[in-house]
Design a protein around this motif. Structure first.
Motif, PDB file in Angstrom:
ATOM      1  N   GLN A  98       0.829  -1.202   0.000  1.00 46.40           N
ATOM      2  CA  GLN A  98       0.000   0.000   0.000  1.00 46.40           C
ATOM      3  C   GLN A  98       0.868   1.259   0.000  1.00 46.40           C
ATOM      4  OE1 GLN A  98      -2.575   1.787  -0.891  1.00 46.40           O
ATOM      5  NE2 GLN A  98      -3.919   0.260   0.095  1.00 46.40           N
ATOM      6  N   SER A  99       0.287   2.381  -0.404  1.00 44.06           N
ATOM      7  CA  SER A  99       0.962   3.674  -0.338  1.00 44.06           C
ATOM      8  C   SER A  99       1.482   3.915   1.083  1.00 44.06           C
ATOM      9  CB  SER A  99      -0.017   4.785  -0.722  1.00 44.06           C
ATOM     10  OG  SER A  99       0.369   6.022  -0.185  1.00 44.06           O
ATOM     11  N   LEU A 100       2.729   4.397   1.188  1.00 37.59           N
ATOM     12  CA  LEU A 100       3.324   4.611   2.507  1.00 37.59           C
ATOM     13  C   LEU A 100       2.618   5.726   3.267  1.00 37.59           C
ATOM     14  CD1 LEU A 100       7.139   4.161   1.744  1.00 37.59           C
ATOM     15  CD2 LEU A 100       5.371   2.441   2.197  1.00 37.59           C
ATOM     16  N   ASP A 101       2.133   6.737   2.553  1.00 37.30           N
ATOM     17  CA  ASP A 101       1.359   7.788   3.218  1.00 37.30           C
ATOM     18  C   ASP A 101       0.079   7.218   3.811  1.00 37.30           C
ATOM     19  OD1 ASP A 101       2.475  10.389   3.394  1.00 37.30           O
ATOM     20  OD2 ASP A 101       2.395  10.577   1.228  1.00 37.30           O
ATOM     21  N   THR A 102      -0.574   6.340   3.059  1.00 42.48           N
ATOM     22  CA  THR A 102      -1.807   5.717   3.546  1.00 42.48           C
ATOM     23  C   THR A 102      -1.545   4.891   4.802  1.00 42.48           C
ATOM     24  OG1 THR A 102      -2.764   5.629   1.324  1.00 42.48           O
ATOM     25  CG2 THR A 102      -3.676   4.116   2.972  1.00 42.48           C
ATOM     26  N   HIS A 139       4.952  10.549  12.073  1.00 38.18           N
ATOM     27  CA  HIS A 139       5.301  11.507  13.122  1.00 38.18           C
ATOM     28  C   HIS A 139       5.741  12.854  12.562  1.00 38.18           C
ATOM     29  CE1 HIS A 139       5.467   7.611  15.170  1.00 38.18           C
ATOM     30  NE2 HIS A 139       5.139   8.287  16.241  1.00 38.18           N
ATOM     31  N   THR A 140       5.206  13.212  11.398  1.00 34.25           N
ATOM     32  CA  THR A 140       5.542  14.502  10.792  1.00 34.25           C
ATOM     33  C   THR A 140       4.341  15.448  10.853  1.00 34.25           C
ATOM     34  OG1 THR A 140       4.961  13.620   8.596  1.00 34.25           O
ATOM     35  CG2 THR A 140       7.289  13.564   9.237  1.00 34.25           C
ATOM     36  N   GLN A 141       4.647  16.723  10.712  1.00 38.58           N
ATOM     37  CA  GLN A 141       3.618  17.757  10.759  1.00 38.58           C
ATOM     38  C   GLN A 141       3.008  18.018   9.377  1.00 38.58           C
ATOM     39  OE1 GLN A 141       4.688  21.288  13.269  1.00 38.58           O
ATOM     40  NE2 GLN A 141       6.766  20.449  13.135  1.00 38.58           N
ATOM     41  N   HIS A 142       1.861  18.679   9.392  1.00 33.39           N
ATOM     42  CA  HIS A 142       1.219  19.200   8.181  1.00 33.39           C
ATOM     43  C   HIS A 142       0.996  18.129   7.118  1.00 33.39           C
ATOM     44  CE1 HIS A 142       2.241  22.861  10.211  1.00 33.39           C
ATOM     45  NE2 HIS A 142       3.528  22.747   9.959  1.00 33.39           N
ATOM     46  N   ARG A 143       0.376  17.048   7.527  1.00 28.94           N
ATOM     47  CA  ARG A 143       0.066  15.965   6.611  1.00 28.94           C
ATOM     48  C   ARG A 143      -1.104  16.348   5.699  1.00 28.94           C
ATOM     49  NH1 ARG A 143       1.459  10.730   7.656  1.00 28.94           N
ATOM     50  NH2 ARG A 143      -0.589  10.091   6.883  1.00 28.94           N
ATOM     51  N   GLN A 144      -1.101  15.792   4.498  1.00 25.53           N
ATOM     52  CA  GLN A 144      -2.176  16.074   3.559  1.00 25.53           C
ATOM     53  C   GLN A 144      -3.522  15.559   4.064  1.00 25.53           C
ATOM     54  OE1 GLN A 144      -1.163  14.637  -0.353  1.00 25.53           O
ATOM     55  NE2 GLN A 144       0.090  16.425  -0.820  1.00 25.53           N
ATOM     56  N   ASP A 145      -3.498  14.451   4.794  1.00 24.57           N
ATOM     57  CA  ASP A 145      -4.767  13.909   5.299  1.00 24.57           C
ATOM     58  C   ASP A 145      -5.222  14.584   6.592  1.00 24.57           C
ATOM     59  OD1 ASP A 145      -3.009  12.887   7.174  1.00 24.57           O
ATOM     60  OD2 ASP A 145      -3.227  10.794   6.529  1.00 24.57           O
ATOM     61  N   GLN A 146      -4.425  15.548   7.059  1.00 25.00           N
ATOM     62  CA  GLN A 146      -4.762  16.343   8.252  1.00 25.00           C
ATOM     63  C   GLN A 146      -4.758  15.528   9.547  1.00 25.00           C
ATOM     64  OE1 GLN A 146      -5.183  19.789   7.872  1.00 25.00           O
ATOM     65  NE2 GLN A 146      -4.521  19.261   5.800  1.00 25.00           N
ATOM     66  N   LYS A 147      -4.258  14.300   9.499  1.00 21.78           N
ATOM     67  CA  LYS A 147      -4.217  13.498  10.723  1.00 21.78           C
ATOM     68  C   LYS A 147      -3.132  14.021  11.665  1.00 21.78           C
ATOM     69  CE  LYS A 147      -6.200   9.207   8.957  1.00 21.78           C
ATOM     70  NZ  LYS A 147      -6.077   7.750   8.852  1.00 21.78           N
ATOM     71  N   VAL A 148      -3.454  14.006  12.958  1.00 24.28           N
ATOM     72  CA  VAL A 148      -2.543  14.548  13.968  1.00 24.28           C
ATOM     73  C   VAL A 148      -2.422  13.555  15.127  1.00 24.28           C
ATOM     74  CG1 VAL A 148      -2.135  16.427  15.609  1.00 24.28           C
ATOM     75  CG2 VAL A 148      -3.198  16.911  13.398  1.00 24.28           C
ATOM     76  N   PRO A 210      10.657  14.999   3.217  1.00 21.83           N
ATOM     77  CA  PRO A 210      10.314  14.092   4.328  1.00 21.83           C
ATOM     78  C   PRO A 210       9.445  14.721   5.400  1.00 21.83           C
ATOM     79  CG  PRO A 210      12.571  14.852   4.529  1.00 21.83           C
ATOM     80  CD  PRO A 210      12.088  15.352   3.204  1.00 21.83           C
ATOM     81  N   GLY A 211       9.392  16.043   5.456  1.00 14.79           N
ATOM     82  CA  GLY A 211       8.572  16.704   6.467  1.00 14.79           C
ATOM     83  C   GLY A 211       9.284  16.842   7.802  1.00 14.79           C
ATOM     84  N   ALA A 212       8.830  17.806   8.595  1.00 15.88           N
ATOM     85  CA  ALA A 212       9.424  18.054   9.916  1.00 15.88           C
ATOM     86  C   ALA A 212       8.744  17.200  10.971  1.00 15.88           C
ATOM     87  CB  ALA A 212       9.291  19.531  10.273  1.00 15.88           C
ATOM     88  N   LEU A 213       9.504  16.803  11.970  1.00 21.77           N
ATOM     89  CA  LEU A 213       8.949  15.990  13.052  1.00 21.77           C
ATOM     90  C   LEU A 213       7.891  16.762  13.833  1.00 21.77           C
ATOM     91  CD1 LEU A 213      12.091  14.218  14.581  1.00 21.77           C
ATOM     92  CD2 LEU A 213      10.243  13.139  13.285  1.00 21.77           C
ATOM     93  N   ALA A 214       6.864  16.052  14.247  1.00 25.41           N
ATOM     94  CA  ALA A 214       5.814  16.637  15.077  1.00 25.41           C
ATOM     95  C   ALA A 214       6.377  16.965  16.456  1.00 25.41           C
ATOM     96  CB  ALA A 214       4.648  15.661  15.196  1.00 25.41           C
ATOM     97  N   PRO A 215       5.824  17.965  17.132  1.00 30.41           N
ATOM     98  CA  PRO A 215       6.359  18.363  18.442  1.00 30.41           C
ATOM     99  C   PRO A 215       6.230  17.277  19.515  1.00 30.41           C
ATOM    100  CG  PRO A 215       4.288  19.507  17.955  1.00 30.41           C
ATOM    101  CD  PRO A 215       4.709  18.829  16.697  1.00 30.41           C
ATOM    102  N   GLN A 216       5.319  16.313  19.295  1.00 31.19           N
ATOM    103  CA  GLN A 216       5.157  15.243  20.292  1.00 31.19           C
ATOM    104  C   GLN A 216       6.343  14.287  20.321  1.00 31.19           C
ATOM    105  OE1 GLN A 216       2.984  16.128  17.946  1.00 31.19           O
ATOM    106  NE2 GLN A 216       0.859  15.853  18.563  1.00 31.19           N
ATOM    107  N   VAL A 217       7.186  14.339  19.292  1.00 34.91           N
ATOM    108  CA  VAL A 217       8.332  13.435  19.218  1.00 34.91           C
ATOM    109  C   VAL A 217       9.488  14.011  20.025  1.00 34.91           C
ATOM    110  CG1 VAL A 217       9.976  12.275  17.704  1.00 34.91           C
ATOM    111  CG2 VAL A 217       7.616  12.646  16.934  1.00 34.91           C
ATOM    112  N   TYR A 218       9.852  13.332  21.092  1.00 34.66           N
ATOM    113  CA  TYR A 218      10.951  13.793  21.935  1.00 34.66           C
ATOM    114  C   TYR A 218      12.306  13.432  21.328  1.00 34.66           C
ATOM    115  CZ  TYR A 218       8.164  15.227  25.987  1.00 34.66           C
ATOM    116  OH  TYR A 218       7.315  15.887  26.838  1.00 34.66           O
ATOM    117  N   SER A 219      12.377  12.256  20.686  1.00 30.96           N
ATOM    118  CA  SER A 219      13.656  11.832  20.118  1.00 30.96           C
ATOM    119  C   SER A 219      13.431  10.882  18.948  1.00 30.96           C
ATOM    120  CB  SER A 219      14.522  11.134  21.183  1.00 30.96           C
ATOM    121  OG  SER A 219      13.948   9.891  21.563  1.00 30.96           O
TER     122      SER A 219
END
Length: 319
Positions: A98-102, A139-148, A210-219
């Motif tokens: 399947q698509s990796l984004d999916t 674990h990246t920000q600003h996804r096209q599917d708007q999932k958070v 690749p997108g920036a890491l979401a703030p919830q990711v500590y490491s």
């Protein structure tokens, strides 16, 4: 007087029954049946067994994401190592064509479902190979599917992940070639890999951005494997009959990813399958790296030998 005493005893008996009932219900609520939470089996016990799995609330959870042409079964032994150390693990299952984004969106849904169970404790996401691409994308920000992501504390580790794209799939991402072939290249690439063929070439948007890491990711621990001169299968005479080389260090290195201050990057001399363990190898190198980076409990010094014996026993059973 007798009636009063009898009523008093009856009252005490009822209170005790009520207390035991509440205590029993409270104990049941502290544990969650994974099958009830994920009836589609997208999250399950690591291994091929259909045995049920319960998670204890307000405890950390490690989620293992397998790679291409793999499954939760490959990580049964590693999950048992975590279990020996008193840590909870589950495996995330998905369609590897399947698509990796999916799929990364599906992983977000799974992590959000696990979040209330972990409570204020952290969730660790461990992804191998293609599973590493999926784990980071989730674990990246600003996804096209708007999932958070809803969980507040997540640590991720990616192992042997081709963040710079897969060289062997380069032709699948060459625009002019896809056009000139009148769709033949697309058809062949789709036949071989499925919808993800648009995500894995070095020039794909998935790899280039690749997108920036979401703030919830500590490491984010990036474990790259130097797979040169490695062997996966030996003959009875000791000759290598199948190498363990899948991705080069160039394919695993993406500067846009590794410049983040939350990244720790290490290179381990190990084969692609060797690093996570197989039917002939205990993944001591990975266990050591995970423990050094606090993604797996480190046993007390006095317990090192008993821990090593337990790990050997686990993998002997697995073999």
């Amino acid at each position: 007087m007798f009636n009063l005493l009898k009523a008093s005893h009856l009252f005490c008996f009822c209170v005790c029954i009520l207390y035991l009932s509440v205590s029993s219900a409270s104990a049941r609520e502290r544990f969650v049946d994974v099958k009830m939470l994920f009836p589609d089996q997208s999250v399950k016990r690591c291994g091929h067994s259909s045995e049920s799995l319960t998670l204890k609330r307000d405890e950390p959870v490690t989620v293992i994401v397998h790679g291409c042409r793999s499954s939760a079964g490959q990580f049964k032994a590693l999950a048992q190592v975590y279990e020996h150390l008193g840590e909870q693990t589950v495996c995330f299952e998905y369609d590897d064509r399947q698509s990796l984004d999916t799929v990364s969106g599906q992983l977000i849904d799974a992590l959000n479902a696990l979040s209330p169970i972990a409570g204020d404790e952290r969730i660790i996401v461990l992804g191998h190979s293609q599973g590493g691409l999926i784990a980071r994308r989730a674990h990246t920000q600003h996804r096209q599917d708007q999932k958070v992501l809803t969980h507040s504390h997540i640590d991720i580790a990616t192992i042997s992940a081709p963040f710079n794209g897969i060289d062997a799939s380069s032709h699948c991402g060459i625009g002019w070639l896809r056009i000139a072939s009148l769709g033949l290249v697309d058809a062949i690439c789709y036949l071989v890999t499925g919808p993800k063929y648009l995500d894995i070439p070095p020039q794909s948007d998935f790899i280039v951005q690749p997108g920036a890491l979401a703030p919830q990711v500590y490491s984010h621990l990036v474990v790259k494997t130097d797979e040169t001169e490695t062997c996966r299968t030996y003959s009875s005479s000791g000759q290598c009959i199948e190498d363990d080389y899948v991705f080069s260090l160039v394919e695993q290195t993406k500067l846009k990813i590794e410049t983040s201050p939350r990244i720790t990057s290490v290179v381990v001399d190990a084969g692609h399958v060797e690093i996570v363990g197989n039917d002939t190898n205990i993944p001591w190198k990975l266990i050591s790296v995970l423990q050094e980076n606090r993604l797996m409990k480190m046993p007390e010094e006095a317990e090192f030998e008993s821990f090593a014996q337990a790990v050997r026993k686990i993998y002997q059973s697995f073999i």
